[in-house]
Design a protein around this motif. Structure first.
Motif, PDB file in Angstrom:
ATOM      1  N   LEU A  60       0.834  -1.191   0.000  1.00  0.00           N
ATOM      2  CA  LEU A  60       0.000   0.000   0.000  1.00  0.00           C
ATOM      3  C   LEU A  60       0.877   1.252   0.000  1.00  0.00           C
ATOM      4  O   LEU A  60       1.859   1.328   0.719  1.00  0.00           O
ATOM      5  CB  LEU A  60      -0.932   0.018   1.205  1.00  0.00           C
ATOM      6  CG  LEU A  60      -1.883  -1.172   1.321  1.00  0.00           C
ATOM      7  CD1 LEU A  60      -2.827  -0.979   2.489  1.00  0.00           C
ATOM      8  CD2 LEU A  60      -2.666  -1.379   0.039  1.00  0.00           C
ATOM      9  N   ASP A  61       0.498   2.237  -0.808  1.00  0.00           N
ATOM     10  CA  ASP A  61       1.257   3.476  -0.892  1.00  0.00           C
ATOM     11  C   ASP A  61       0.464   4.632  -0.288  1.00  0.00           C
ATOM     12  O   ASP A  61      -0.640   4.446   0.235  1.00  0.00           O
ATOM     13  CB  ASP A  61       1.650   3.772  -2.339  1.00  0.00           C
ATOM     14  CG  ASP A  61       0.450   3.891  -3.276  1.00  0.00           C
ATOM     15  OD1 ASP A  61      -0.692   4.071  -2.790  1.00  0.00           O
ATOM     16  OD2 ASP A  61       0.648   3.817  -4.492  1.00  0.00           O
ATOM     17  N   SER A  62       1.029   5.835  -0.360  1.00  0.00           N
ATOM     18  CA  SER A  62       0.385   6.998   0.261  1.00  0.00           C
ATOM     19  C   SER A  62      -0.965   7.323  -0.368  1.00  0.00           C
ATOM     20  O   SER A  62      -1.883   7.773   0.316  1.00  0.00           O
ATOM     21  CB  SER A  62       1.310   8.210   0.195  1.00  0.00           C
ATOM     22  OG  SER A  62       1.630   8.509  -1.141  1.00  0.00           O
ATOM     23  N   ARG A  63      -1.124   7.071  -1.653  1.00  0.00           N
ATOM     24  CA  ARG A  63      -2.402   7.317  -2.320  1.00  0.00           C
ATOM     25  C   ARG A  63      -3.502   6.437  -1.714  1.00  0.00           C
ATOM     26  O   ARG A  63      -4.611   6.893  -1.428  1.00  0.00           O
ATOM     27  CB  ARG A  63      -2.279   7.045  -3.824  1.00  0.00           C
ATOM     28  CG  ARG A  63      -3.561   7.259  -4.608  1.00  0.00           C
ATOM     29  CD  ARG A  63      -3.389   6.906  -6.074  1.00  0.00           C
ATOM     30  NE  ARG A  63      -2.950   5.542  -6.288  1.00  0.00           N
ATOM     31  CZ  ARG A  63      -3.765   4.467  -6.297  1.00  0.00           C
ATOM     32  NH1 ARG A  63      -5.058   4.613  -6.108  1.00  0.00           N
ATOM     33  NH2 ARG A  63      -3.287   3.258  -6.500  1.00  0.00           N
ATOM     34  N   VAL A  64      -3.185   5.196  -1.493  1.00  0.00           N
ATOM     35  CA  VAL A  64      -4.151   4.260  -0.898  1.00  0.00           C
ATOM     36  C   VAL A  64      -4.402   4.624   0.559  1.00  0.00           C
ATOM     37  O   VAL A  64      -5.532   4.513   1.043  1.00  0.00           O
ATOM     38  CB  VAL A  64      -3.654   2.806  -1.047  1.00  0.00           C
ATOM     39  CG1 VAL A  64      -4.594   1.836  -0.363  1.00  0.00           C
ATOM     40  CG2 VAL A  64      -3.499   2.447  -2.519  1.00  0.00           C
ATOM     41  N   ALA A  65      -3.373   5.096   1.252  1.00  0.00           N
ATOM     42  CA  ALA A  65      -3.538   5.515   2.648  1.00  0.00           C
ATOM     43  C   ALA A  65      -4.552   6.648   2.755  1.00  0.00           C
ATOM     44  O   ALA A  65      -5.392   6.668   3.660  1.00  0.00           O
ATOM     45  CB  ALA A  65      -2.196   5.927   3.234  1.00  0.00           C
ATOM     46  N   VAL A  66      -4.493   7.578   1.818  1.00  0.00           N
ATOM     47  CA  VAL A  66      -5.450   8.685   1.808  1.00  0.00           C
ATOM     48  C   VAL A  66      -6.859   8.152   1.533  1.00  0.00           C
ATOM     49  O   VAL A  66      -7.831   8.580   2.161  1.00  0.00           O
ATOM     50  CB  VAL A  66      -5.040   9.753   0.765  1.00  0.00           C
ATOM     51  CG1 VAL A  66      -6.143  10.783   0.565  1.00  0.00           C
ATOM     52  CG2 VAL A  66      -3.740  10.423   1.181  1.00  0.00           C
ATOM     53  N   GLN A  67      -6.971   7.193   0.631  1.00  0.00           N
ATOM     54  CA  GLN A  67      -8.281   6.617   0.316  1.00  0.00           C
ATOM     55  C   GLN A  67      -8.896   5.936   1.536  1.00  0.00           C
ATOM     56  O   GLN A  67     -10.079   6.133   1.828  1.00  0.00           O
ATOM     57  CB  GLN A  67      -8.164   5.603  -0.815  1.00  0.00           C
ATOM     58  CG  GLN A  67      -7.893   6.199  -2.160  1.00  0.00           C
ATOM     59  CD  GLN A  67      -7.643   5.140  -3.221  1.00  0.00           C
ATOM     60  OE1 GLN A  67      -7.354   3.989  -2.917  1.00  0.00           O
ATOM     61  NE2 GLN A  67      -7.750   5.537  -4.478  1.00  0.00           N
ATOM     62  N   VAL A  68      -8.102   5.137   2.243  1.00  0.00           N
ATOM     63  CA  VAL A  68      -8.663   4.416   3.391  1.00  0.00           C
ATOM     64  C   VAL A  68      -9.016   5.385   4.513  1.00  0.00           C
ATOM     65  O   VAL A  68     -10.042   5.202   5.176  1.00  0.00           O
ATOM     66  CB  VAL A  68      -7.756   3.268   3.888  1.00  0.00           C
ATOM     67  CG1 VAL A  68      -6.557   3.771   4.640  1.00  0.00           C
ATOM     68  CG2 VAL A  68      -8.543   2.316   4.771  1.00  0.00           C
ATOM     69  N   SER A  69      -8.225   6.416   4.721  1.00  0.00           N
ATOM     70  CA  SER A  69      -8.587   7.372   5.770  1.00  0.00           C
ATOM     71  C   SER A  69      -9.899   8.070   5.410  1.00  0.00           C
ATOM     72  O   SER A  69     -10.735   8.322   6.283  1.00  0.00           O
ATOM     73  CB  SER A  69      -7.468   8.377   6.037  1.00  0.00           C
ATOM     74  OG  SER A  69      -7.297   9.266   4.975  1.00  0.00           O
ATOM     75  N   GLY A  70     -10.117   8.343   4.127  1.00  0.00           N
ATOM     76  CA  GLY A  70     -11.383   8.932   3.689  1.00  0.00           C
ATOM     77  C   GLY A  70     -12.558   8.009   3.924  1.00  0.00           C
ATOM     78  O   GLY A  70     -13.631   8.443   4.358  1.00  0.00           O
ATOM     79  N   GLU A  71     -12.376   6.738   3.651  1.00  0.00           N
ATOM     80  CA  GLU A  71     -13.448   5.759   3.893  1.00  0.00           C
ATOM     81  C   GLU A  71     -13.730   5.627   5.389  1.00  0.00           C
ATOM     82  O   GLU A  71     -14.885   5.542   5.807  1.00  0.00           O
ATOM     83  CB  GLU A  71     -13.076   4.398   3.301  1.00  0.00           C
ATOM     84  CG  GLU A  71     -13.050   4.372   1.799  1.00  0.00           C
ATOM     85  CD  GLU A  71     -14.408   4.658   1.183  1.00  0.00           C
ATOM     86  OE1 GLU A  71     -15.419   4.111   1.655  1.00  0.00           O
ATOM     87  OE2 GLU A  71     -14.460   5.454   0.229  1.00  0.00           O
ATOM     88  N   LEU A  72     -12.676   5.617   6.193  1.00  0.00           N
ATOM     89  CA  LEU A  72     -12.853   5.511   7.644  1.00  0.00           C
ATOM     90  C   LEU A  72     -13.546   6.748   8.212  1.00  0.00           C
ATOM     91  O   LEU A  72     -14.302   6.638   9.181  1.00  0.00           O
ATOM     92  CB  LEU A  72     -11.507   5.279   8.333  1.00  0.00           C
ATOM     93  CG  LEU A  72     -10.927   3.879   8.163  1.00  0.00           C
ATOM     94  CD1 LEU A  72      -9.467   3.855   8.595  1.00  0.00           C
ATOM     95  CD2 LEU A  72     -11.746   2.858   8.954  1.00  0.00           C
ATOM     96  N   GLU A  73     -13.298   7.900   7.612  1.00  0.00           N
ATOM     97  CA  GLU A  73     -13.981   9.122   8.054  1.00  0.00           C
ATOM     98  C   GLU A  73     -15.486   8.972   7.937  1.00  0.00           C
ATOM     99  O   GLU A  73     -16.238   9.446   8.789  1.00  0.00           O
ATOM    100  CB  GLU A  73     -13.527  10.328   7.230  1.00  0.00           C
ATOM    101  CG  GLU A  73     -12.153  10.822   7.590  1.00  0.00           C
ATOM    102  CD  GLU A  73     -11.693  11.993   6.736  1.00  0.00           C
ATOM    103  OE1 GLU A  73     -12.394  12.353   5.747  1.00  0.00           O
ATOM    104  OE2 GLU A  73     -10.637  12.554   7.048  1.00  0.00           O
ATOM    105  N   LYS A  74     -15.954   8.305   6.901  1.00  0.00           N
ATOM    106  CA  LYS A  74     -17.389   8.084   6.713  1.00  0.00           C
ATOM    107  C   LYS A  74     -17.942   7.184   7.811  1.00  0.00           C
ATOM    108  O   LYS A  74     -19.075   7.358   8.266  1.00  0.00           O
ATOM    109  CB  LYS A  74     -17.669   7.449   5.356  1.00  0.00           C
ATOM    110  CG  LYS A  74     -17.320   8.338   4.182  1.00  0.00           C
ATOM    111  CD  LYS A  74     -17.509   7.577   2.887  1.00  0.00           C
ATOM    112  CE  LYS A  74     -16.949   8.339   1.698  1.00  0.00           C
ATOM    113  NZ  LYS A  74     -16.984   7.543   0.471  1.00  0.00           N
ATOM    114  N   ILE A  75     -17.144   6.229   8.234  1.00  0.00           N
ATOM    115  CA  ILE A  75     -17.604   5.265   9.233  1.00  0.00           C
ATOM    116  C   ILE A  75     -17.672   5.889  10.619  1.00  0.00           C
ATOM    117  O   ILE A  75     -18.660   5.733  11.330  1.00  0.00           O
ATOM    118  CB  ILE A  75     -16.684   4.027   9.250  1.00  0.00           C
ATOM    119  CG1 ILE A  75     -16.819   3.278   7.920  1.00  0.00           C
ATOM    120  CG2 ILE A  75     -16.997   3.119  10.427  1.00  0.00           C
ATOM    121  CD1 ILE A  75     -15.767   2.231   7.692  1.00  0.00           C
TER     122      ILE A  75
END
Length: 111
Positions: A60-75
């Motif tokens: 996983l790279d920084s781009r994916v890290a940003v994506q997962v943090s965005g998804e977790l924000e919704k949760i």
């Protein structure tokens, strides 16, 4: 029937927001969501995910890290650092930290 049809088109065109995933934001619920999310990202079965293995070991790279943090924000319904996966480099560490932080936030709201 037409209501679902039009809302589906609106979602595809970006005019409607995606529904928030239904998970319980405790440690077990967050861990389960992260396992499912990671398995989908790297195209493996969830049973192949080691929750103690570092995210970078999965590629996983920084781009994916940003994506997962965005998804977790919704949760958990609040802003999170895009560097979250680097601060807590395993599913176990991340789920534990988020659950603890979410419980503390909930306690502060109730007080």
């Amino acid at each position: 029937m037409t209501d679902g049809f039009f809302s589906g088109i609106a979602r595809k065109l970006g005019f409607a927001s995606e529904e928030k995933p239904h998970i319980i934001p405790d440690e077990a619920g967050l861990r389960a969501w992260l396992v499912q999310w990671l398995a989908k990202q790297i195209k493996v079965e969830p049973s192949q995910i080691d929750t103690a293995k570092r995210f970078d070991e999965y590629g996983l790279d920084s781009r994916v890290a940003v994506q997962v943090s965005g998804e977790l924000e919704k949760i958990i319904e609040r802003r999170l650092s895009p560097a979250l996966l680097f601060e807590y480099p395993t599913i176990d560490e991340l789920a534990k930290a988020l659950a603890k932080d979410t419980a503390e936030q909930s306690d502060a709201v109730e007080a």
